[in-house]
Scaffold this motif. Structure first.
Motif, PDB file in Angstrom:
ATOM      1  N   GLU A 145      12.684 -21.077  -0.082  1.00 36.40           N
ATOM      2  CA  GLU A 145      11.496 -21.697  -0.047  1.00 36.40           C
ATOM      3  C   GLU A 145      10.255 -20.486   0.615  1.00 36.40           C
ATOM      4  N   ASP A 146      10.648 -19.778   1.243  1.00 35.80           N
ATOM      5  CA  ASP A 146       9.121 -19.031   1.797  1.00 35.80           C
ATOM      6  C   ASP A 146       8.735 -18.088   0.424  1.00 35.80           C
ATOM      7  N   LEU A 147      10.281 -17.450   0.148  1.00 31.05           N
ATOM      8  CA  LEU A 147       9.553 -16.687  -1.280  1.00 31.05           C
ATOM      9  C   LEU A 147       9.106 -17.156  -2.658  1.00 31.05           C
ATOM     10  N   LEU A 175       3.702 -11.942  -1.685  1.00 29.24           N
ATOM     11  CA  LEU A 175       3.759 -10.222  -1.560  1.00 29.24           C
ATOM     12  C   LEU A 175       5.331  -9.967  -0.643  1.00 29.24           C
ATOM     13  N   VAL A 176       6.390  -9.138  -1.042  1.00 29.38           N
ATOM     14  CA  VAL A 176       7.112  -9.642  -0.038  1.00 29.38           C
ATOM     15  C   VAL A 176       7.141  -7.780   0.602  1.00 29.38           C
ATOM     16  N   ILE A 177       8.096  -8.109   1.975  1.00 27.87           N
ATOM     17  CA  ILE A 177       7.880  -6.678   2.240  1.00 27.87           C
ATOM     18  C   ILE A 177       9.032  -6.994   3.138  1.00 27.87           C
ATOM     19  N   SER A 178      10.020  -6.226   2.695  1.00 25.88           N
ATOM     20  CA  SER A 178      11.577  -6.297   3.701  1.00 25.88           C
ATOM     21  C   SER A 178      12.170  -4.725   4.281  1.00 25.88           C
ATOM     22  N   HIS A 179      12.823  -4.879   4.931  1.00 29.96           N
ATOM     23  CA  HIS A 179      13.896  -3.787   5.194  1.00 29.96           C
ATOM     24  C   HIS A 179      14.840  -4.207   3.696  1.00 29.96           C
ATOM     25  N   ALA A 180      15.721  -2.377   3.914  1.00 26.95           N
ATOM     26  CA  ALA A 180      16.856  -1.795   2.434  1.00 26.95           C
ATOM     27  C   ALA A 180      17.773  -2.935   2.775  1.00 26.95           C
ATOM     28  N   GLY A 181      18.276  -4.068   3.443  1.00 24.74           N
ATOM     29  CA  GLY A 181      19.282  -4.735   2.687  1.00 24.74           C
ATOM     30  C   GLY A 181      19.800  -4.961   0.923  1.00 24.74           C
ATOM     31  N   ALA A 182      20.309  -5.212   0.888  1.00 21.76           N
ATOM     32  CA  ALA A 182      20.286  -5.296  -1.032  1.00 21.76           C
ATOM     33  C   ALA A 182      20.289  -6.302  -1.481  1.00 21.76           C
ATOM     34  N   GLU A 241      14.698 -10.932  -7.863  1.00 19.52           N
ATOM     35  CA  GLU A 241      14.944 -11.763  -9.184  1.00 19.52           C
ATOM     36  C   GLU A 241      13.930 -12.986  -8.646  1.00 19.52           C
ATOM     37  N   LYS A 242      13.506 -13.290  -7.656  1.00 24.08           N
ATOM     38  CA  LYS A 242      12.025 -14.159  -8.041  1.00 24.08           C
ATOM     39  C   LYS A 242      10.947 -13.590  -8.601  1.00 24.08           C
ATOM     40  N   GLY A 243      11.036 -12.598  -8.924  1.00 23.02           N
ATOM     41  CA  GLY A 243       9.522 -12.058  -9.312  1.00 23.02           C
ATOM     42  C   GLY A 243       8.648 -11.448  -8.652  1.00 23.02           C
ATOM     43  N   LYS A 244       9.219 -10.869  -7.301  1.00 24.51           N
ATOM     44  CA  LYS A 244       8.216 -11.115  -6.228  1.00 24.51           C
ATOM     45  C   LYS A 244       7.960  -9.762  -5.836  1.00 24.51           C
ATOM     46  N   PRO A 245       6.579  -9.050  -6.129  1.00 21.13           N
ATOM     47  CA  PRO A 245       6.869  -7.721  -5.902  1.00 21.13           C
ATOM     48  C   PRO A 245       7.071  -7.795  -4.332  1.00 21.13           C
ATOM     49  N   LEU A 246       7.618  -6.286  -4.860  1.00 22.24           N
ATOM     50  CA  LEU A 246       8.468  -6.317  -3.205  1.00 22.24           C
ATOM     51  C   LEU A 246       7.746  -4.566  -2.602  1.00 22.24           C
ATOM     52  N   VAL A 247       8.036  -4.422  -1.583  1.00 21.93           N
ATOM     53  CA  VAL A 247       7.483  -3.307  -0.514  1.00 21.93           C
ATOM     54  C   VAL A 247       8.615  -2.995   0.619  1.00 21.93           C
ATOM     55  N   VAL A 248       9.613  -2.129   0.156  1.00 25.74           N
ATOM     56  CA  VAL A 248      10.755  -1.521   0.853  1.00 25.74           C
ATOM     57  C   VAL A 248      10.552  -1.321   1.947  1.00 25.74           C
ATOM     58  N   VAL A 249      10.919  -1.311   3.328  1.00 23.96           N
ATOM     59  CA  VAL A 249      10.347  -0.216   4.219  1.00 23.96           C
ATOM     60  C   VAL A 249      11.894   0.554   4.678  1.00 23.96           C
ATOM     61  N   ILE A 250      12.280   1.612   4.736  1.00 26.58           N
ATOM     62  CA  ILE A 250      13.201   1.915   4.735  1.00 26.58           C
ATOM     63  C   ILE A 250      13.159   2.448   6.230  1.00 26.58           C
TER      64      ILE A 250
END
Lengths: 169, 104
Positions: free
Chosen positions: B9-11, B16-23, B31-40
Protein backbone atom coordinates in the motif's frame (compact mmCIF):
# COMPACT_ATOMS: atom_id res chain seq x y z
CA UNK A 1 12.37 -19.03 3.98
CA UNK A 2 11.08 -15.56 3.03
CA UNK A 3 12.44 -14.55 -0.32
CA UNK A 4 12.93 -18.14 -1.41
CA UNK A 5 9.27 -18.91 -0.78
CA UNK A 6 8.11 -15.85 -2.70
CA UNK A 7 10.31 -16.83 -5.62
CA UNK A 8 9.27 -20.44 -5.71
CA UNK A 9 5.58 -19.54 -5.62
CA UNK A 10 6.15 -17.29 -8.64
CA UNK A 11 7.84 -20.18 -10.42
CA UNK A 12 4.77 -22.33 -9.69
CA UNK A 13 2.34 -19.67 -10.86
CA UNK A 14 2.24 -20.78 -14.51
CA UNK A 15 2.45 -24.52 -14.01
CA UNK A 16 -0.41 -26.63 -15.31
CA UNK A 17 -2.67 -28.73 -13.14
CA UNK A 18 -0.63 -31.83 -14.02
CA UNK A 19 1.86 -30.80 -11.34
CA UNK A 20 -0.18 -32.25 -8.54
CA UNK A 21 -0.14 -33.07 -5.67
CA UNK A 22 2.37 -30.49 -4.50
CA UNK A 23 4.38 -31.20 -1.36
CA UNK A 24 5.96 -28.18 0.25
CA UNK A 25 8.94 -28.86 2.49
CA UNK A 26 10.37 -26.09 4.61
CA UNK A 27 12.32 -25.40 7.78
CA UNK A 28 10.67 -25.80 11.16
CA UNK A 29 11.97 -22.37 12.18
CA UNK A 30 10.23 -20.69 9.24
CA UNK A 31 7.22 -18.76 10.49
CA UNK A 32 6.09 -17.00 7.36
CA UNK A 33 6.19 -19.49 4.54
CA UNK A 34 3.14 -21.46 5.60
CA UNK A 35 0.88 -18.41 5.28
CA UNK A 36 2.29 -17.49 1.87
CA UNK A 37 1.88 -21.03 0.59
CA UNK A 38 -1.68 -21.39 1.86
CA UNK A 39 -2.60 -18.07 0.33
CA UNK A 40 -1.12 -19.13 -3.02
CA UNK A 41 -2.87 -22.50 -2.96
CA UNK A 42 -6.17 -20.94 -1.98
CA UNK A 43 -6.02 -18.65 -4.98
CA UNK A 44 -5.00 -21.53 -7.20
CA UNK A 45 -7.97 -23.57 -6.03
CA UNK A 46 -10.24 -20.91 -7.59
CA UNK A 47 -9.04 -21.97 -11.03
CA UNK A 48 -8.20 -25.60 -10.25
CA UNK A 49 -10.68 -26.82 -7.64
CA UNK A 50 -9.07 -30.25 -7.37
CA UNK A 51 -5.74 -28.81 -6.28
CA UNK A 52 -3.96 -30.89 -3.70
CA UNK A 53 -1.02 -29.92 -1.57
CA UNK A 54 0.70 -30.85 1.69
CA UNK A 55 3.07 -29.08 4.05
CA UNK A 56 6.02 -30.71 5.79
CA UNK A 57 8.64 -29.28 8.09
CA UNK A 58 12.16 -30.47 8.67
CA UNK A 59 14.81 -29.06 11.00
CA UNK A 60 16.62 -26.11 9.50
CA UNK A 61 19.85 -27.44 8.02
CA UNK A 62 21.95 -24.29 8.22
CA UNK A 63 21.80 -20.79 9.70
CA UNK A 64 23.09 -17.85 7.67
CA UNK A 65 26.88 -17.81 7.69
CA UNK A 66 27.12 -20.97 9.80
CA UNK A 67 30.54 -22.59 9.57
CA UNK A 68 31.25 -25.39 7.09
CA UNK A 69 31.91 -28.14 9.60
CA UNK A 70 28.91 -27.45 11.82
CA UNK A 71 26.75 -27.14 8.68
CA UNK A 72 27.63 -30.71 7.72
CA UNK A 73 26.48 -31.88 11.16
CA UNK A 74 23.21 -29.93 11.10
CA UNK A 75 22.52 -31.04 7.52
CA UNK A 76 23.02 -34.67 8.52
CA UNK A 77 20.59 -34.11 11.37
CA UNK A 78 18.04 -32.68 8.94
CA UNK A 79 18.51 -35.80 6.82
CA UNK A 80 17.15 -37.91 9.67
CA UNK A 81 13.88 -36.19 8.81
CA UNK A 82 14.22 -35.65 5.09
CA UNK A 83 15.10 -39.26 4.28
CA UNK A 84 11.93 -40.88 5.69
CA UNK A 85 9.88 -37.99 4.30
CA UNK A 86 11.30 -38.35 0.79
CA UNK A 87 10.86 -42.11 1.01
CA UNK A 88 7.23 -41.64 1.98
CA UNK A 89 6.48 -39.05 -0.72
CA UNK A 90 8.57 -40.64 -3.51
CA UNK A 91 8.37 -37.48 -5.63
CA UNK A 92 8.65 -37.64 -9.42
CA UNK A 93 10.06 -34.13 -9.44
CA UNK A 94 11.83 -31.93 -6.90
CA UNK A 95 11.84 -28.21 -7.52
CA UNK A 96 14.07 -26.17 -5.24
CA UNK A 97 15.62 -22.74 -5.23
CA UNK A 98 18.35 -22.45 -2.69
CA UNK A 99 17.48 -22.41 1.01
CA UNK A 100 19.64 -24.81 3.05
CA UNK A 101 16.54 -26.97 3.46
CA UNK A 102 16.79 -28.16 -0.13
CA UNK A 103 20.14 -29.90 0.35
CA UNK A 104 19.00 -32.69 2.71
CA UNK A 105 15.86 -33.21 0.62
CA UNK A 106 17.82 -33.52 -2.64
CA UNK A 107 20.50 -35.72 -1.07
CA UNK A 108 17.73 -37.99 0.24
CA UNK A 109 16.24 -38.22 -3.25
CA UNK A 110 19.65 -38.99 -4.75
CA UNK A 111 20.16 -41.73 -2.19
CA UNK A 112 16.78 -43.29 -2.98
CA UNK A 113 17.76 -43.15 -6.65
CA UNK A 114 21.07 -44.89 -6.01
CA UNK A 115 19.29 -47.59 -4.04
CA UNK A 116 16.90 -48.15 -6.94
CA UNK A 117 13.88 -47.17 -4.85
CA UNK A 118 12.76 -44.07 -6.78
CA UNK A 119 14.29 -41.97 -9.50
CA UNK A 120 13.46 -38.29 -8.98
CA UNK A 121 14.15 -35.45 -11.42
CA UNK A 122 15.84 -32.60 -9.54
CA UNK A 123 15.37 -29.10 -10.91
CA UNK A 124 17.21 -26.28 -9.16
CA UNK A 125 16.49 -22.62 -9.87
CA UNK A 126 19.06 -20.20 -8.44
CA UNK A 127 17.62 -17.06 -6.89
CA UNK A 128 17.26 -13.86 -8.90
CA UNK A 129 19.53 -12.27 -6.29
CA UNK A 130 22.44 -14.34 -7.51
CA UNK A 131 23.99 -12.37 -10.37
CA UNK A 132 27.69 -13.16 -10.11
CA UNK A 133 28.05 -15.99 -7.60
CA UNK A 134 26.07 -19.07 -6.65
CA UNK A 135 24.66 -19.69 -3.21
CA UNK A 136 26.18 -22.54 -1.21
CA UNK A 137 23.21 -24.78 -2.03
CA UNK A 138 23.71 -23.86 -5.66
CA UNK A 139 27.39 -24.74 -5.63
CA UNK A 140 26.57 -28.17 -4.25
CA UNK A 141 23.51 -28.92 -6.36
CA UNK A 142 25.09 -27.70 -9.60
CA UNK A 143 26.72 -31.13 -9.71
CA UNK A 144 23.83 -33.18 -8.42
CA UNK A 145 20.75 -31.68 -10.03
CA UNK A 146 19.33 -32.80 -13.37
CA UNK A 147 18.63 -29.24 -14.46
CA UNK A 148 20.26 -26.16 -12.94
CA UNK A 149 18.66 -22.87 -13.90
CA UNK A 150 20.29 -19.46 -13.52
CA UNK A 151 18.66 -16.09 -14.12
CA UNK A 152 21.59 -13.93 -15.20
CA UNK A 153 23.92 -14.38 -18.20
CA UNK A 154 27.06 -13.98 -16.05
CA UNK A 155 26.27 -17.19 -14.22
CA UNK A 156 25.53 -19.06 -17.43
CA UNK A 157 29.05 -18.19 -18.57
CA UNK A 158 30.64 -19.29 -15.30
CA UNK A 159 28.56 -22.46 -15.07
CA UNK A 160 28.21 -23.76 -18.60
CA UNK A 161 26.08 -26.78 -17.66
CA UNK A 162 23.38 -24.46 -16.36
CA UNK A 163 20.24 -23.42 -18.20
CA UNK A 164 19.50 -19.74 -18.83
CA UNK A 165 15.90 -18.75 -19.49
CA UNK A 166 16.22 -15.08 -18.53
CA UNK A 167 14.38 -13.73 -15.50
CA UNK A 168 11.62 -16.14 -14.55
CA UNK A 169 10.35 -14.74 -11.25
CA UNK B 1 6.99 2.12 11.73
CA UNK B 2 9.28 -0.77 12.47
CA UNK B 3 7.77 -3.68 10.57
CA UNK B 4 4.70 -4.19 8.46
CA UNK B 5 3.44 -7.37 6.87
CA UNK B 6 3.38 -5.69 3.50
CA UNK B 7 4.57 -2.43 2.04
CA UNK B 8 2.36 -2.80 -1.01
CA UNK B 9 0.00 0.00 0.00
CA UNK B 10 2.74 2.43 0.90
CA UNK B 11 4.50 1.66 -2.37
CA UNK B 12 1.37 2.29 -4.39
CA UNK B 13 1.13 5.85 -3.10
CA UNK B 14 4.80 6.72 -3.41
CA UNK B 15 6.42 8.89 -6.09
CA UNK B 16 9.95 7.89 -5.14
CA UNK B 17 11.38 5.01 -3.15
CA UNK B 18 14.64 5.19 -1.24
CA UNK B 19 15.72 1.78 -0.06
CA UNK B 20 18.58 -0.30 1.21
CA UNK B 21 20.03 -2.83 -1.21
CA UNK B 22 17.95 -5.80 -0.08
CA UNK B 23 16.72 -7.77 -3.06
CA UNK B 24 13.12 -8.02 -1.94
CA UNK B 25 12.84 -4.29 -1.33
CA UNK B 26 14.42 -3.39 -4.67
CA UNK B 27 12.35 -5.79 -6.73
CA UNK B 28 9.10 -4.86 -5.05
CA UNK B 29 9.61 -1.18 -5.80
CA UNK B 30 10.75 -1.79 -9.38
CA UNK B 31 7.86 -4.08 -10.18
CA UNK B 32 5.45 -1.35 -9.13
CA UNK B 33 7.21 0.96 -11.56
CA UNK B 34 8.48 3.34 -8.89
CA UNK B 35 11.71 5.26 -9.35
CA UNK B 36 14.18 3.77 -6.91
CA UNK B 37 17.25 5.13 -5.16
CA UNK B 38 19.28 2.34 -3.59
CA UNK B 39 21.49 3.27 -0.65
CA UNK B 40 24.36 0.89 -0.28
CA UNK B 41 25.91 0.35 3.13
CA UNK B 42 28.94 -1.78 2.37
CA UNK B 43 29.71 -2.33 6.03
CA UNK B 44 26.37 -3.88 6.74
CA UNK B 45 25.82 -6.11 3.77
CA UNK B 46 27.19 -9.39 2.54
CA UNK B 47 29.00 -9.24 -0.77
CA UNK B 48 26.32 -11.30 -2.43
CA UNK B 49 23.53 -9.00 -1.40
CA UNK B 50 25.15 -6.20 -3.35
CA UNK B 51 25.22 -8.22 -6.56
CA UNK B 52 21.65 -7.48 -7.50
CA UNK B 53 21.82 -3.79 -6.62
CA UNK B 54 24.98 -3.38 -8.69
CA UNK B 55 23.46 -5.20 -11.66
CA UNK B 56 20.28 -3.15 -11.51
CA UNK B 57 22.42 -0.04 -11.46
CA UNK B 58 24.50 -1.25 -14.42
CA UNK B 59 21.30 -1.92 -16.36
CA UNK B 60 20.06 1.58 -15.61
CA UNK B 61 17.05 0.61 -13.51
CA UNK B 62 18.04 2.30 -10.25
CA UNK B 63 20.01 5.23 -8.91
CA UNK B 64 22.74 4.14 -6.49
CA UNK B 65 24.55 5.95 -3.76
CA UNK B 66 25.86 5.39 -0.26
CA UNK B 67 24.84 6.93 3.06
CA UNK B 68 27.18 9.88 2.82
CA UNK B 69 26.26 10.79 -0.77
CA UNK B 70 22.49 10.41 -0.37
CA UNK B 71 21.64 14.10 -0.05
CA UNK B 72 23.63 15.26 -3.06
CA UNK B 73 22.31 12.32 -5.07
CA UNK B 74 18.72 13.29 -4.31
CA UNK B 75 19.48 16.83 -5.37
CA UNK B 76 21.24 16.03 -8.62
CA UNK B 77 19.68 12.78 -9.85
CA UNK B 78 17.84 12.42 -13.15
CA UNK B 79 14.99 9.97 -12.68
CA UNK B 80 13.88 10.22 -16.30
CA UNK B 81 17.05 8.41 -17.30
CA UNK B 82 15.94 5.28 -15.44
CA UNK B 83 14.88 2.38 -17.61
CA UNK B 84 11.66 0.50 -16.85
CA UNK B 85 12.07 -2.90 -15.25
CA UNK B 86 10.23 -5.58 -17.24
CA UNK B 87 8.54 -8.31 -15.19
CA UNK B 88 9.98 -11.81 -14.97
CA UNK B 89 8.46 -14.52 -17.15
CA UNK B 90 7.46 -17.62 -15.21
CA UNK B 91 5.70 -18.83 -18.38
CA UNK B 92 9.12 -19.60 -19.82
CA UNK B 93 9.88 -21.73 -16.82
CA UNK B 94 6.57 -23.59 -17.17
CA UNK B 95 7.32 -24.34 -20.84
CA UNK B 96 10.78 -25.59 -19.97
CA UNK B 97 9.56 -27.77 -17.13
CA UNK B 98 6.80 -29.29 -19.27
CA UNK B 99 9.45 -30.41 -21.76
CA UNK B 100 11.64 -31.79 -18.98
CA UNK B 101 8.95 -33.96 -17.41
CA UNK B 102 7.34 -34.88 -20.71
CA UNK B 103 4.06 -32.92 -20.57
CA UNK B 104 3.99 -31.51 -24.09
Amino acid sequence: TGGHTTEILRLLSCLSESYSPRHYVFADSDKMSEAKICSFEKKRAETFPNSQFTLDRIPRSREVRQSWTSSVVTTLYSMLYSLPLTYKLKPDLILCNGPGTCVPVCVSALLLGLLGIKRTIIVYVESICRVETLSLSGKILYYFSDYFIVQWPNLKEKYPKSVFLGRIV
Amino acid sequence: FRFKDSLAEDLRGADLVISHAGAGSCLEALEKGKPLVVVINEKLMNNHQLELAKQLHRDGHVVCCNCSTLVETLQSMDLTALKPFPPGQPEKFALFLDKVVGFQ
